[in-house]
Scaffold this motif. Structure first.
Motif, PDB file in Angstrom:
ATOM      1  N   LEU A 112     -30.141 -46.955   2.317  1.00  0.00           N
ATOM      2  CA  LEU A 112     -30.416 -48.005   1.335  1.00  0.00           C
ATOM      3  C   LEU A 112     -29.292 -47.975   0.317  1.00  0.00           C
ATOM      4  CD1 LEU A 112     -32.423 -50.094   0.003  1.00  0.00           C
ATOM      5  CD2 LEU A 112     -33.305 -48.164  -1.320  1.00  0.00           C
ATOM      6  N   ASN A 113     -28.780 -49.149  -0.048  1.00  0.00           N
ATOM      7  CA  ASN A 113     -27.744 -49.230  -1.070  1.00  0.00           C
ATOM      8  C   ASN A 113     -28.291 -49.904  -2.317  1.00  0.00           C
ATOM      9  OD1 ASN A 113     -25.764 -47.946   0.446  1.00  0.00           O
ATOM     10  ND2 ASN A 113     -25.177 -49.842   1.453  1.00  0.00           N
ATOM     11  N   ILE A 114     -27.832 -49.424  -3.464  1.00  0.00           N
ATOM     12  CA  ILE A 114     -28.328 -49.874  -4.762  1.00  0.00           C
ATOM     13  C   ILE A 114     -27.153 -50.391  -5.578  1.00  0.00           C
ATOM     14  CG2 ILE A 114     -29.507 -49.130  -6.873  1.00  0.00           C
ATOM     15  CD1 ILE A 114     -30.505 -46.690  -4.988  1.00  0.00           C
ATOM     16  N   ILE A 115     -27.280 -51.611  -6.076  1.00  0.00           N
ATOM     17  CA  ILE A 115     -26.238 -52.198  -6.920  1.00  0.00           C
ATOM     18  C   ILE A 115     -26.523 -51.883  -8.376  1.00  0.00           C
ATOM     19  CG2 ILE A 115     -25.320 -54.379  -7.806  1.00  0.00           C
ATOM     20  CD1 ILE A 115     -25.582 -55.538  -5.010  1.00  0.00           C
ATOM     21  N   VAL A 116     -25.493 -51.413  -9.060  1.00  0.00           N
ATOM     22  CA  VAL A 116     -25.557 -51.172 -10.503  1.00  0.00           C
ATOM     23  C   VAL A 116     -24.439 -51.977 -11.154  1.00  0.00           C
ATOM     24  CG1 VAL A 116     -25.378 -49.454 -12.354  1.00  0.00           C
ATOM     25  CG2 VAL A 116     -26.580 -48.888 -10.231  1.00  0.00           C
ATOM     26  N   GLY A 117     -24.768 -53.184 -11.590  1.00  0.00           N
ATOM     27  CA  GLY A 117     -23.874 -53.999 -12.402  1.00  0.00           C
ATOM     28  C   GLY A 117     -22.636 -54.560 -11.748  1.00  0.00           C
ATOM     29  N   LEU A 118     -22.655 -54.829 -10.456  1.00  0.00           N
ATOM     30  CA  LEU A 118     -21.476 -55.472  -9.858  1.00  0.00           C
ATOM     31  C   LEU A 118     -21.345 -56.885 -10.409  1.00  0.00           C
ATOM     32  CD1 LEU A 118     -21.583 -54.375  -6.102  1.00  0.00           C
ATOM     33  CD2 LEU A 118     -20.499 -53.256  -8.059  1.00  0.00           C
ATOM     34  N   CYS A 119     -20.110 -57.361 -10.517  1.00  0.00           N
ATOM     35  CA  CYS A 119     -19.824 -58.697 -11.041  1.00  0.00           C
ATOM     36  C   CYS A 119     -20.471 -59.778 -10.185  1.00  0.00           C
ATOM     37  CB  CYS A 119     -18.311 -58.963 -11.046  1.00  0.00           C
ATOM     38  SG  CYS A 119     -17.356 -57.926 -12.144  1.00  0.00           S
TER      39      CYS A 119
ATOM     40  N   ALA B  71     -23.541 -48.554  -5.454  1.00  0.00           N
ATOM     41  CA  ALA B  71     -22.303 -49.312  -5.672  1.00  0.00           C
ATOM     42  C   ALA B  71     -22.342 -49.779  -7.117  1.00  0.00           C
ATOM     43  CB  ALA B  71     -22.230 -50.497  -4.722  1.00  0.00           C
ATOM     44  N   PHE B  72     -21.403 -49.289  -7.936  1.00  0.00           N
ATOM     45  CA  PHE B  72     -21.509 -49.568  -9.365  1.00  0.00           C
ATOM     46  C   PHE B  72     -20.224 -50.110  -9.962  1.00  0.00           C
ATOM     47  CE2 PHE B  72     -19.949 -45.240  -9.200  1.00  0.00           C
ATOM     48  CZ  PHE B  72     -19.112 -45.098 -10.301  1.00  0.00           C
ATOM     49  N   CYS B  73     -20.400 -50.825 -11.067  1.00  0.00           N
ATOM     50  CA  CYS B  73     -19.294 -51.304 -11.885  1.00  0.00           C
ATOM     51  C   CYS B  73     -18.833 -50.154 -12.764  1.00  0.00           C
ATOM     52  CB  CYS B  73     -19.769 -52.471 -12.751  1.00  0.00           C
ATOM     53  SG  CYS B  73     -18.617 -52.920 -14.074  1.00  0.00           S
ATOM     54  N   LEU B  74     -17.537 -50.006 -12.872  1.00  0.00           N
ATOM     55  CA  LEU B  74     -16.978 -48.946 -13.707  1.00  0.00           C
ATOM     56  C   LEU B  74     -17.490 -49.037 -15.142  1.00  0.00           C
ATOM     57  CD1 LEU B  74     -15.102 -46.669 -12.924  1.00  0.00           C
ATOM     58  CD2 LEU B  74     -13.192 -48.013 -13.765  1.00  0.00           C
ATOM     59  N   GLY B  75     -17.748 -50.262 -15.616  1.00  0.00           N
ATOM     60  CA  GLY B  75     -18.271 -50.469 -16.965  1.00  0.00           C
ATOM     61  C   GLY B  75     -19.686 -49.945 -17.156  1.00  0.00           C
TER      62      GLY B  75
ATOM     63  N   VAL C 299     -30.027 -53.693   0.819  1.00  0.00           N
ATOM     64  CA  VAL C 299     -29.508 -53.583  -0.550  1.00  0.00           C
ATOM     65  C   VAL C 299     -30.576 -54.030  -1.546  1.00  0.00           C
ATOM     66  CG1 VAL C 299     -27.730 -54.397  -2.161  1.00  0.00           C
ATOM     67  CG2 VAL C 299     -27.176 -54.109   0.266  1.00  0.00           C
ATOM     68  N   THR C 300     -30.680 -53.287  -2.643  1.00  0.00           N
ATOM     69  CA  THR C 300     -31.485 -53.714  -3.780  1.00  0.00           C
ATOM     70  C   THR C 300     -30.610 -53.657  -5.023  1.00  0.00           C
ATOM     71  OG1 THR C 300     -33.594 -53.462  -4.960  1.00  0.00           O
ATOM     72  CG2 THR C 300     -32.432 -51.426  -4.362  1.00  0.00           C
ATOM     73  N   THR C 301     -30.940 -54.470  -5.995  1.00  0.00           N
ATOM     74  CA  THR C 301     -30.191 -54.468  -7.253  1.00  0.00           C
ATOM     75  C   THR C 301     -31.017 -53.755  -8.311  1.00  0.00           C
ATOM     76  OG1 THR C 301     -29.076 -56.522  -6.683  1.00  0.00           O
ATOM     77  CG2 THR C 301     -29.116 -55.922  -9.014  1.00  0.00           C
ATOM     78  N   PHE C 302     -30.421 -52.766  -8.939  1.00  0.00           N
ATOM     79  CA  PHE C 302     -31.100 -52.046 -10.014  1.00  0.00           C
ATOM     80  C   PHE C 302     -30.709 -52.607 -11.378  1.00  0.00           C
ATOM     81  CE2 PHE C 302     -31.637 -48.378 -12.912  1.00  0.00           C
ATOM     82  CZ  PHE C 302     -33.015 -48.297 -12.827  1.00  0.00           C
TER      83      PHE C 302
END
Length: 190
Positions: free
Chosen positions: A135-142, A69-73, A157-160
């Motif tokens: 497993l879900n990975i966060i890439v830069g969500l607000c 799950a990533f931020c478009l930025g 969930v883990t945050t990368f």
């Protein structure tokens, strides 16, 4: 508790400062995660990057399908991460602007005038839930969107990458800078 203020940190030596009922009973899935995390720590302490640890952990847990799950930025970073992960896993990815919902639809504040698409962390979680990710990975969500994503994700969930545009996505930098702490928060020298 105020563990962050503790000067002795005797828990490292086995001292238990908590009431007995606080110690959890680990269910099988949680115990498996604890074992995988401990194995990686014991075998690769200070030898592997967070990315390498993520791959090792997912393999150790037997995960086959990962969600990003990533931020478009941070689309370039997400693309690179997915490319690397696809060498060992099936990977699904969902950008934050999924569904293209206008902020005005929910009465949300905007950065600028005109149409502005809102981030949609619940839809991101829903799409990855439907894909059956392990497993879900966060890439830069607000800030806040990451919390909502965690709340609605059915997979762990883990945050990368943590988004911090001011500090080049390194929020810990604010904790290392005496200058920043002094001038922003009025804290003394460290």
């Amino acid at each position: 508790m105020k563990c962050a203020s503790c000067k002795t940190r005797r828990c490292r030596e086995g001292k238990d400062c908590t009431p007995r009922e606080v110690q959890p009973e680990y269910v099988a899935e949680d115990l498996d995660m604890m074992k995988a995390a401990s194995k990686i720590e014991a075998n690769f302490y200070m030898q592997r990057t967070r990315l390498e640890e993520l791959i090792l952990f997912a393999k150790e847990m037997g995960y086959r399908k990962l969600g990003v799950a990533f931020c478009l930025g941070l689309g370039d970073e997400a693309r690179t991460l997915c490319h690397i992960l696809e060498k060992d896993f099936m990977v699904e990815s969902v950008c934050c602007k999924i569904c293209g919902v206008d902020k005005e639809e929910y009465g949300l504040d905007k950065i600028r005038e005109g149409r502005e698409t809102t981030c949609n962390p619940i839809a991101q979680a829903t799409m990855l839930n439907r894909a059956g990710t392990d497993l879900n990975i966060i890439v830069g969500l607000c800030m806040g969107h990451d919390i909502m994503f965690n709340k609605y994700s059915e997979a762990p969930v883990t945050t990368f990458i943590v988004k911090d545009r001011v500090l080049a996505h390194n929020p810990a930098g604010a904790l290392y800078s005496g200058y920043y702490q002094r001038n922003r928060f009025g804290m003394g020298n460290k």
